[in-house]
Design a protein around this motif. Structure first.
Motif, PDB file in Angstrom:
ATOM      1  N   CYS A 125      17.659 -43.480 -24.732  1.00 58.65           N
ATOM      2  CA  CYS A 125      16.463 -43.525 -23.808  1.00 58.65           C
ATOM      3  C   CYS A 125      15.261 -42.493 -24.015  1.00 58.65           C
ATOM      4  N   TYR A 126      14.158 -42.793 -23.340  1.00 61.28           N
ATOM      5  CA  TYR A 126      13.202 -42.047 -23.475  1.00 61.28           C
ATOM      6  C   TYR A 126      12.202 -41.857 -22.245  1.00 61.28           C
ATOM      7  N   PHE A 127      11.644 -40.612 -22.206  1.00 60.49           N
ATOM      8  CA  PHE A 127      10.699 -40.460 -21.007  1.00 60.49           C
ATOM      9  C   PHE A 127       9.241 -39.915 -21.381  1.00 60.49           C
ATOM     10  N   ASP A 128       8.265 -40.247 -20.762  1.00 59.48           N
ATOM     11  CA  ASP A 128       6.920 -39.721 -21.088  1.00 59.48           C
ATOM     12  C   ASP A 128       6.212 -38.757 -20.137  1.00 59.48           C
ATOM     13  N   VAL A 129       5.307 -38.164 -20.532  1.00 57.32           N
ATOM     14  CA  VAL A 129       4.611 -37.245 -19.600  1.00 57.32           C
ATOM     15  C   VAL A 129       3.246 -37.658 -19.546  1.00 57.32           C
ATOM     16  N   ARG A 130       2.837 -38.040 -18.255  1.00 58.61           N
ATOM     17  CA  ARG A 130       1.560 -38.682 -18.039  1.00 58.61           C
ATOM     18  C   ARG A 130       0.786 -37.694 -17.064  1.00 58.61           C
ATOM     19  N   GLY A 131      -0.446 -37.552 -17.445  1.00 58.42           N
ATOM     20  CA  GLY A 131      -1.412 -36.539 -17.087  1.00 58.42           C
ATOM     21  C   GLY A 131      -1.338 -35.306 -17.496  1.00 58.42           C
ATOM     22  N   TYR A 132      -2.217 -34.297 -17.200  1.00 52.28           N
ATOM     23  CA  TYR A 132      -2.313 -33.126 -17.805  1.00 52.28           C
ATOM     24  C   TYR A 132      -1.781 -31.761 -17.110  1.00 52.28           C
ATOM     25  N   PHE A 133      -0.800 -31.082 -17.785  1.00 53.87           N
ATOM     26  CA  PHE A 133      -0.074 -30.078 -17.195  1.00 53.87           C
ATOM     27  C   PHE A 133      -0.989 -28.912 -17.018  1.00 53.87           C
ATOM     28  N   PRO A 134      -1.924 -28.514 -17.630  1.00 54.94           N
ATOM     29  CA  PRO A 134      -2.532 -27.297 -17.294  1.00 54.94           C
ATOM     30  C   PRO A 134      -3.511 -27.524 -16.017  1.00 54.94           C
ATOM     31  N   ASP A 135      -3.707 -28.815 -15.742  1.00 59.23           N
ATOM     32  CA  ASP A 135      -4.475 -29.145 -14.150  1.00 59.23           C
ATOM     33  C   ASP A 135      -3.151 -29.109 -13.309  1.00 59.23           C
ATOM     34  N   ARG A 136      -1.997 -29.055 -13.648  1.00 59.03           N
ATOM     35  CA  ARG A 136      -1.048 -29.189 -12.483  1.00 59.03           C
ATOM     36  C   ARG A 136      -0.942 -30.550 -11.782  1.00 59.03           C
ATOM     37  N   ASP A 137      -1.077 -31.475 -12.657  1.00 60.38           N
ATOM     38  CA  ASP A 137      -1.442 -32.777 -12.328  1.00 60.38           C
ATOM     39  C   ASP A 137      -0.742 -33.662 -13.191  1.00 60.38           C
ATOM     40  N   CYS A 138       0.508 -33.774 -13.154  1.00 67.36           N
ATOM     41  CA  CYS A 138       1.229 -34.670 -14.417  1.00 67.36           C
ATOM     42  C   CYS A 138       2.662 -35.053 -13.959  1.00 67.36           C
ATOM     43  N   SER A 139       3.275 -36.234 -14.424  1.00 65.14           N
ATOM     44  CA  SER A 139       4.527 -36.838 -13.972  1.00 65.14           C
ATOM     45  C   SER A 139       5.208 -36.908 -15.017  1.00 65.14           C
ATOM     46  N   ILE A 140       6.728 -36.899 -15.123  1.00 66.62           N
ATOM     47  CA  ILE A 140       7.671 -37.276 -16.297  1.00 66.62           C
ATOM     48  C   ILE A 140       8.280 -38.617 -15.616  1.00 66.62           C
ATOM     49  N   VAL A 141       7.854 -39.566 -16.311  1.00 65.27           N
ATOM     50  CA  VAL A 141       8.333 -40.988 -16.186  1.00 65.27           C
ATOM     51  C   VAL A 141       9.394 -41.630 -16.843  1.00 65.27           C
ATOM     52  N   ASP A 142      10.228 -42.270 -16.336  1.00 65.80           N
ATOM     53  CA  ASP A 142      11.154 -42.843 -17.418  1.00 65.80           C
ATOM     54  C   ASP A 142      10.684 -44.219 -18.101  1.00 65.80           C
ATOM     55  N   SER A 143      11.461 -44.595 -19.022  1.00 69.54           N
ATOM     56  CA  SER A 143      11.247 -45.960 -19.715  1.00 69.54           C
ATOM     57  C   SER A 143      10.656 -46.970 -19.125  1.00 69.54           C
ATOM     58  N   THR A 144      11.093 -47.325 -17.696  1.00 71.39           N
ATOM     59  CA  THR A 144      10.597 -48.279 -16.874  1.00 71.39           C
ATOM     60  C   THR A 144       9.292 -47.848 -16.102  1.00 71.39           C
ATOM     61  N   GLY A 145       8.674 -46.982 -16.431  1.00 68.58           N
ATOM     62  CA  GLY A 145       7.532 -46.364 -15.528  1.00 68.58           C
ATOM     63  C   GLY A 145       7.543 -45.632 -14.282  1.00 68.58           C
ATOM     64  N   ASN A 146       9.022 -45.424 -13.820  1.00 70.32           N
ATOM     65  CA  ASN A 146       9.147 -44.754 -12.597  1.00 70.32           C
ATOM     66  C   ASN A 146       9.217 -43.167 -12.661  1.00 70.32           C
ATOM     67  N   SER A 147       8.482 -42.572 -11.731  1.00 65.75           N
ATOM     68  CA  SER A 147       8.442 -41.080 -11.931  1.00 65.75           C
ATOM     69  C   SER A 147       9.571 -40.444 -11.528  1.00 65.75           C
ATOM     70  N   ILE A 148      10.195 -39.571 -12.214  1.00 67.99           N
ATOM     71  CA  ILE A 148      11.216 -38.713 -11.937  1.00 67.99           C
ATOM     72  C   ILE A 148      11.066 -37.237 -11.489  1.00 67.99           C
ATOM     73  N   ALA A 149       9.842 -36.715 -11.690  1.00 67.10           N
ATOM     74  CA  ALA A 149       9.148 -35.529 -11.482  1.00 67.10           C
ATOM     75  C   ALA A 149       7.866 -35.412 -11.374  1.00 67.10           C
ATOM     76  N   LYS A 150       7.233 -34.730 -10.508  1.00 66.22           N
ATOM     77  CA  LYS A 150       5.863 -34.398 -10.446  1.00 66.22           C
ATOM     78  C   LYS A 150       5.376 -33.187 -10.327  1.00 66.22           C
ATOM     79  N   VAL A 151       4.481 -32.772 -11.306  1.00 64.22           N
ATOM     80  CA  VAL A 151       3.986 -31.167 -11.017  1.00 64.22           C
ATOM     81  C   VAL A 151       2.795 -31.365 -10.278  1.00 64.22           C
ATOM     82  N   LYS A 152       2.650 -30.575  -9.219  1.00 62.62           N
ATOM     83  CA  LYS A 152       1.457 -30.412  -8.360  1.00 62.62           C
ATOM     84  C   LYS A 152       1.000 -29.116  -8.206  1.00 62.62           C
ATOM     85  N   GLU A 153      -0.380 -28.870  -8.056  1.00 63.88           N
ATOM     86  CA  GLU A 153      -0.891 -27.683  -7.884  1.00 63.88           C
ATOM     87  C   GLU A 153      -0.357 -26.981  -6.329  1.00 63.88           C
ATOM     88  N   TRP A 154      -0.427 -25.667  -6.442  1.00 65.38           N
ATOM     89  CA  TRP A 154      -0.044 -24.925  -5.128  1.00 65.38           C
ATOM     90  C   TRP A 154      -1.119 -24.192  -4.660  1.00 65.38           C
TER      91      TRP A 154
END
Length: 191
Positions: A125-154
């Motif tokens: 199975c596979y996952f994709d990273v969507r967004g841009y990590f250096p901006d602390r605005d990205c998600s790890i999504v599964d193969s169906t497009g559901n987000s499993i984790a989201k990085v957020k600025e603090w």
């Protein structure tokens, strides 16, 4: 989601984890992951601590190795349009067991897509990273497009950020991926 790294680090409910970068000067870089009670859950060491470029270690709060991550090298890798990172856990006999491969496009004119893809072995199975990590605005999504984790600025600081992890997700896998993203973008785990 099936177990990727460890059943011990599965989240039963959605959780917010806090990531604190360690300075290179004092601790050799890397970062520490805590829960909402400020208990250390994971420690990630990069080449500032390990002394080897392209190598990362994810440890639990007690210091036990959970995941060893290597950047693939060699002639074939030099000719590829992607960088490959491989994550390994240890089986019950202490032998390395491949658990994931992360592929990120090299910066070149031949790179058509900028997506980062993670393939999980042996589940295929596979996952994709969507967004841009250096901006602390990205998600790890599964193969169906559901987000499993989201990085957020603090609080507007680059040294502390949060990661919201959905229920029934392997947290060790998520932070293994985040460790590689941190390295790729030249942050606390890189040399």
């Amino acid at each position: 989601m099936k177990t990727v790294v460890s059943k011990l680090h599965f989240s039963s409910t959605e959780e917010v984890m806090v990531v604190r970068r360690r300075p290179h000067v004092v601790n050799g870089g890397g970062f520490v992951v805590t829960d909402c009670r400020e208990k250390i859950i994971f420690k990630i060491d990069g080449c500032g601590v390990l002394g080897t470029r392209g190598e990362l270690v994810l440890r639990d709060g007690d210091g036990n190795d959970l995941l060893l991550i290597h950047k693939k090298g060699g002639m074939v890798q030099a000719l590829s349009i992607h960088n490959k990172w491989r994550g390994y856990s240890s089986d019950y006999q202490g032998s390395p067991k491949p658990v994931f491969t992360l592929r990120d496009p090299k910066q070149s004119c031949f790179s058509i897509t900028g997506s980062i893809r993670i393939s999980v072995q042996p589940a295929n199975c596979y996952f994709d990273v969507r967004g841009y990590f250096p901006d602390r605005d990205c998600s790890i999504v599964d193969s169906t497009g559901n987000s499993i984790a989201k990085v957020k600025e603090w609080s507007g600081t680059r040294d502390i950020y949060s990661v919201v992890i959905k229920a029934k997700v392997d947290k060790a896998f998520v932070f293994g991926v985040i460790a590689v993203l941190d390295y790729i973008y030249g942050e606390s785990t890189s040399c």
